[in-house]
Design an enzyme around this catalytic site. Structure first.
Site, PDB file in Angstrom:
ATOM      1  N   LYS A  76       4.023   1.491   8.258  1.00 36.70           N
ATOM      2  CA  LYS A  76       2.502   2.670   8.707  1.00 36.70           C
ATOM      3  C   LYS A  76       2.566   1.305   9.628  1.00 36.70           C
ATOM      4  CE  LYS A  76      -2.424   3.140   7.405  1.00 36.70           C
ATOM      5  NZ  LYS A  76      -3.242   2.896   5.968  1.00 36.70           N
ATOM      6  N   SER A 151      -5.553   6.885   5.019  1.00 33.85           N
ATOM      7  CA  SER A 151      -4.971   6.655   6.047  1.00 33.85           C
ATOM      8  C   SER A 151      -3.722   6.603   5.973  1.00 33.85           C
ATOM      9  CB  SER A 151      -6.001   5.989   6.422  1.00 33.85           C
ATOM     10  OG  SER A 151      -5.160   4.824   5.940  1.00 33.85           O
ATOM     11  N   SER A 175      -6.620   4.391   0.907  1.00 30.69           N
ATOM     12  CA  SER A 175      -5.252   5.300   1.998  1.00 30.69           C
ATOM     13  C   SER A 175      -4.366   4.621   1.137  1.00 30.69           C
ATOM     14  CB  SER A 175      -5.775   4.555   3.183  1.00 30.69           C
ATOM     15  OG  SER A 175      -6.625   4.545   3.603  1.00 30.69           O
TER      16      SER A 175
END
Ligand code: GLN
Length: 501
Positions: A76, A151, A175
């Site tokens: 990420k 997210s 997330s």
């Protein structure tokens, strides 16, 4: 090759069925062909990955490679990576090249894992759909009309689409678990303090935690063995020995006491999701577990408390992005105040600004006691709910999200987006670990009867969430793994991930 789990790939490398170079080349070519449609990566580090693969193959040829050497992973874009842009999904950091590696990145590369690149995400990890990214939304490989969740939506979509066998995400209020559920993969949010936060761009420091996202619980265990552990550079990291997370995977579940929080099966839960979750619970019964109804009475206060605490911490963490030290700087400022104002106005997107405003307000004089202090008191009650429940049961189970993946653009109002996190947020407030594992495909239509414009909406994945007491990750992985030994949902891949594409 791209449908194999990380564990299978490790075995394939060890048996010499393919080289790391071949593996990395095949994934990079998939990313090149397919990611234009998905948008799951912000930055692909192909040259570096190929060089690392050549090195891993050479080590293996000399008999010096560790068991994970040469395996690919995606990160990420919230993890600092030395020499590689780390944008956090924001225009503010579009030009930021991190000068150092996050501890987890360092640990992965010491173990020989190879980063394919940095995945798309909601801006500063604020969101539940990946739609707040400066780099545009990510599509869900199961249905390109649907969001991948957020997210960590880029990480989840990349794995589900077979662009990477595993990824790291972060979870502040859901997330990792919610995008894992929306994309049909397995994702673990560890106990707060189990994994170092050093070098992870901070959203809400008392809630943030990094964790693995992969096809299976076994793969998550493999990655936890690498990333967990104390780090002197993170003062909230816990000095506690790290177990071998794979050692207990095969422990039988006979006698396991499963609690079903009644608050997690109430209004607003999509019936398709509920059915899939209840079917999964039946599988656990057949494996020897017993089911008990429990109550987490402060569940309804989790979202309000979170949306005081998280924005408060975010407003403080994000004050460092001022156009002076690093990140976006406006053109031709007339004075220092103009520089601050315009750099921040141009660099941050709407959702981030909204959170900064909320957080600054609740921390301001006269409001602090009414909002921030009160939210901290509620947080303590929420944590106590879980501790009380774990007096009587070993784990809790419920849905990871109230619906399957919703359509892109469907959640127009920020508050309805915040309500998406109803089943995940309390876990971060309590600091306990949680895992989401795929348990079925359900109709993607929300329950509000919104028209679907004739688009096919069937067959979006859904996840079972399993929660345990602090530091029970090995148990959660064991419980998820046993389900995956008895069923095949974790083997389902979207058409998008098929070899022919
Ligand atoms: N959706 C939640 C939020 O917007 C949680 C995000 C996260 O876990 N990073 O804050």
């Amino acid at each position: 090759m791209h449908e194999k789990t990380l564990t299978e790939l490790a075995d394939g490398l060890a048996a010499g069925e393919f080289s790391s170079r071949e593996l990395i080349e095949s994934l990079l070519s998939r990313i090149e062909r397919l990611d234009g449609e998905l948008n799951s990566f912000i930055t692909v580090t192909g040259d570096q990955a190929l060089a690392a693969a050549t090195e891993a193959d050479a080590l293996r040829a000399r008999g010096e490679a560790g068991p994970l050497a040469g395996l690919p992973i995606a990160l990420k874009d919230i993890f600092c990576t030395r020499g590689v842009r780390t944008s956090c999904g924001s225009k503010m950091l579009d030009n930021f090249i991190a000068p150092y590696d996050a501890t987890v990145v360092e640990k992965l590369s010491q173990a020989g894992l190879i980063s394919l690149g940095k995945t798309n995400m909601d801006e500063f990890a604020m969101g539940s759909s990946n739609e707040s990214s400066f780099y545009g939304p990510v599509k869900n490989p199961w249905d390109l009309n649907a969001v991948p969740g957020g997210s960590s939506g880029g990480s989840a979509a990349a794995v589900a689409a077979g662009l990477a066998p595993a990824a790291l995400g972060t979870d502040t209020g859901g997330s990792i678990r919610q995008p894992a559920a929306f994309c049909g993969i397995t994702g673990l949010k560890p106990t707060y303090g189990r994994v170092s936060r050093y070098g992870i761009i901070a959203y809400a420091s008392s809630l943030d935690q990094a964790g693995p996202m992969a096809y299976t619980a076994e793969d998550c265990a493999l990655l936890m063995n690498v990333i967990a552990g104390h780090d002197a550079r993170d003062s909230t990291s816990v000095p506690r020995p790290v177990p071998d997370y794979r050692a207990e995977l095969n422990a039988p579940l006979e006698g396991l006491k499963i609690g079903l929080p009644k608050e997690y099966f109430g209004d607003g839960l999509d019936s398709g999701v509920e059915n899939a979750v209840r079917e999964a619970i039946k599988v656990y019964e057949s494996l020897g577990a017993t089911i008990h109804e429990v109550s987490l009475p402060h569940t309804h206060l989790a979202i309000p408390a979170y949306y005081v605490i998280a924005p408060a911490e975010a407003s403080s963490n994000l004050s460092r992005f001022d156009g002076v030290r690093f990140g976006h700087r406006c053109e031709n400022p007339s004075d220092l105040i103009d520089l601050y104002k315009r750099s921040r106005a141009e660099g941050f997107g709407d959702e981030v600004k909204r959170r900064i405003l909320m957080g600054t307000h609740t921390l301001s004089e006269g409001f602090f006691d009414a909002y921030y202090k009160k939210a901290q008191q509620v947080r303590r009650l929420i944590r106590q709910d879980f501790l009380d429940a774990f007096e009587n049961v070993d784990v809790l189970m419920g849905p990871a999200a109230p619906t399957a993946a919703f359509d892109l653009g469907a959640q127009k109002d920020p508050v309805s987006m915040y309500l998406q996190d109803i089943y995940t947020i309390a876990i971060n407030l309590a600091g306990i670990p949680g895992i989401s594992a795929p348990v079925g495909l359900v109709d993607g239509r929300p329950t509000d009867g919104r028209p679907t414009d004739g688009r096919p909406t069937d067959g979006r994945p859904t996840g079972l969430q399993i929660l345990g007491p602090h530091f029970s990750e090995a148990r959660l992985l064991n419980v998820a793994h046993q389900y995956q030994q008895a069923t095949t949902w974790h083997r389902q891949r979207p058409a998008f991930a098929k070899e022919t594409r």
